[in-house]
Write an enzyme that holds these catalytic residues in place. Sequence first.
Site, PDB file in Angstrom:
ATOM      1  CE  LYS A 127      -4.367  -1.565   1.978  1.00 26.51           C
ATOM      2  NZ  LYS A 127      -5.352  -1.375   3.047  1.00 26.51           N
ATOM      3  CE  LYS A 211      -5.599  -8.253  -2.755  1.00 24.50           C
ATOM      4  NZ  LYS A 211      -5.819  -8.015  -1.375  1.00 24.50           N
ATOM      5  CE  LYS A 214     -11.525  -1.707  -1.288  1.00 21.70           C
ATOM      6  NZ  LYS A 214     -12.521  -2.018  -0.296  1.00 21.70           N
TER       7      LYS A 214
HETATM    8  P1  AMP Z   1     -10.978  -5.014   1.980  1.00 19.81           P
HETATM    9  O1  AMP Z   1     -11.913  -4.557   0.925  1.00 19.81           O
HETATM   10  O2  AMP Z   1      -9.557  -5.023   1.568  1.00 19.81           O
HETATM   11  O3  AMP Z   1     -11.253  -4.332   3.306  1.00 19.81           O
HETATM   12  O4  AMP Z   1     -11.305  -6.544   2.213  1.00 19.81           O
HETATM   13  C1  AMP Z   1     -12.432  -6.991   2.906  1.00 19.81           C
HETATM   14  C2  AMP Z   1     -12.401  -8.505   3.030  1.00 19.81           C
HETATM   15  O5  AMP Z   1     -12.456  -9.098   1.722  1.00 19.81           O
HETATM   16  C3  AMP Z   1     -11.145  -9.067   3.685  1.00 19.81           C
HETATM   17  O6  AMP Z   1     -11.498 -10.165   4.527  1.00 19.81           O
HETATM   18  C4  AMP Z   1     -10.314  -9.545   2.529  1.00 19.81           C
HETATM   19  O7  AMP Z   1      -9.438 -10.593   2.877  1.00 19.81           O
HETATM   20  C5  AMP Z   1     -11.387 -10.021   1.567  1.00 19.81           C
HETATM   21  N1  AMP Z   1     -10.916  -9.975   0.169  1.00 19.81           N
HETATM   22  C6  AMP Z   1     -10.515  -8.876  -0.535  1.00 19.81           C
HETATM   23  N2  AMP Z   1     -10.149  -9.209  -1.796  1.00 19.81           N
HETATM   24  C7  AMP Z   1     -10.322 -10.559  -1.892  1.00 19.81           C
HETATM   25  C8  AMP Z   1     -10.139 -11.513  -2.959  1.00 19.81           C
HETATM   26  N3  AMP Z   1      -9.701 -11.144  -4.153  1.00 19.81           N
HETATM   27  N4  AMP Z   1     -10.423 -12.812  -2.696  1.00 19.81           N
HETATM   28  C9  AMP Z   1     -10.887 -13.207  -1.483  1.00 19.81           C
HETATM   29  N5  AMP Z   1     -11.089 -12.355  -0.445  1.00 19.81           N
HETATM   30  C10 AMP Z   1     -10.819 -11.055  -0.635  1.00 19.81           C
HETATM   31  N1  TRP Z   2      -7.613  -5.344   7.292  1.00 21.46           N
HETATM   32  C1  TRP Z   2      -8.871  -5.906   6.861  1.00 21.46           C
HETATM   33  C2  TRP Z   2      -8.930  -5.781   5.317  1.00 21.46           C
HETATM   34  O1  TRP Z   2      -8.235  -5.040   4.711  1.00 21.46           O
HETATM   35  C3  TRP Z   2     -10.050  -5.199   7.463  1.00 21.46           C
HETATM   36  C4  TRP Z   2     -10.066  -5.349   8.951  1.00 21.46           C
HETATM   37  C5  TRP Z   2      -9.824  -4.380   9.875  1.00 21.46           C
HETATM   38  C6  TRP Z   2     -10.337  -6.542   9.672  1.00 21.46           C
HETATM   39  N2  TRP Z   2      -9.950  -4.873  11.145  1.00 21.46           N
HETATM   40  C7  TRP Z   2     -10.260  -6.184  11.054  1.00 21.46           C
HETATM   41  C8  TRP Z   2     -10.622  -7.845   9.301  1.00 21.46           C
HETATM   42  C9  TRP Z   2     -10.446  -7.131  12.047  1.00 21.46           C
HETATM   43  C10 TRP Z   2     -10.806  -8.788  10.305  1.00 21.46           C
HETATM   44  C11 TRP Z   2     -10.724  -8.435  11.669  1.00 21.46           C
HETATM   45  O2  TRP Z   2      -9.700  -6.446   4.728  1.00 21.46           O
END
Ligand code: AMP
Ligand code: TRP
Length: 350
Positions: A127, A211, A214
Amino acid sequence: MTDTQDATYSGPERVFSGIQPTGNLHLGNYLGALKKFVDLQEEGWDCVYCVVDLHAITQPQDVWGGPALIASHTRQIASAYLAAGIDPKKSIVYAQSAVPAHVELAWIFNCVARMGWVERMTQFKDKAGKDAERASVGLFTYPVLQAADILAYKATHVPVGEDQKQHLELSRDIADRFNRDYDAPGFFPLPEPLIKGPGARIMSLKDGTKKMSKSDPSDLSRINLVDDADLISKKIKKAKTDVLGDMPSDTEGLEGRPEVENLVGIYSAITGDSVEAVLKQYGGQGFGVFKPALADAMVAHLAPITARYREILADPAEIDRVLADGAARADAIAAPIMHEVRELVGFWRA
Ligand code: AMP
Ligand code: TRP
């Protein structure tokens, strides 16, 4: 500090997870996280599901939309939780910033975690990019806040996608170190990630080695939770495959075919059929057969969720009621735990 901490946590089991209020949810978020949240609720677990807005501000405004958008993104994620099937009477749904325990415990954990542990986190490197010096300190300490999220509720199980594995390992290290440093064996559980299943790592539809994300500039690389049936069919039709011929009939045949493996994994995660069963059914057939079947399965599964999502989103007052009620219930769990934490750390109390 002792070396032998045999005493393990023996309190109640609890599920905790969170999603950031940034951008649209995609199929990876749904299969890797949201769907599992719902399944665990239905299995009768005590579940706490958070919209992690404190995490969202670790990156610059153009990433998360700034003050004008953050609350509306929080309502969007809360609506997606409900639309996917989270029942706010059974599970707790709330915004992270509404419960003070997260920030307080994160500070204490900042003083428990070691620089070396946090420096190893690959998500920070991804990031922050090339110019890590300009990243916020919050982005660096993001996984420490994540540990606080989980442990403020003494959560024992955390459903997440594969990309969160390293953060969960850090959470376990922090819990263990706190228990040792403050001579409180078994005070915090060592939270277990729940990552298994074909949905844990959904890949881009354009590149089976990246992967689904977004932040990918190509919208064709992902299925968004708000895509309609036509768009889903179009994206699946255009999804990359390879020149190695028809569908394989067993898992060995998936080796070296990441795009095909991804599509089969998505089909399996959506229908609940095992990967083996899917390959048995479609092995030897062309993508001209499999892709429309996949698109149909996806539309059948997602269309009702999308429709509910739009309905819920149209009633922000109801979402706000759910979030306010959730925050009060979350606080009622976390506040007594924080009271104990303050005693263990030794802070002043009259
Ligand atoms: P985020 O949008 O990064 O906060 O992700 C929210 C949740 O979606 C987290 O538990 C991530 O591990 C899961 N996640 C994000 N991208 C993927 C992906 N391509 N495949 C599976 N899980 C995902
Ligand atoms: N870091 C996680 C993500 O990017 C989001 C998240 C923040 C999270 N706090 C958490 C997931 C606690 C599980 C438990 O998806």
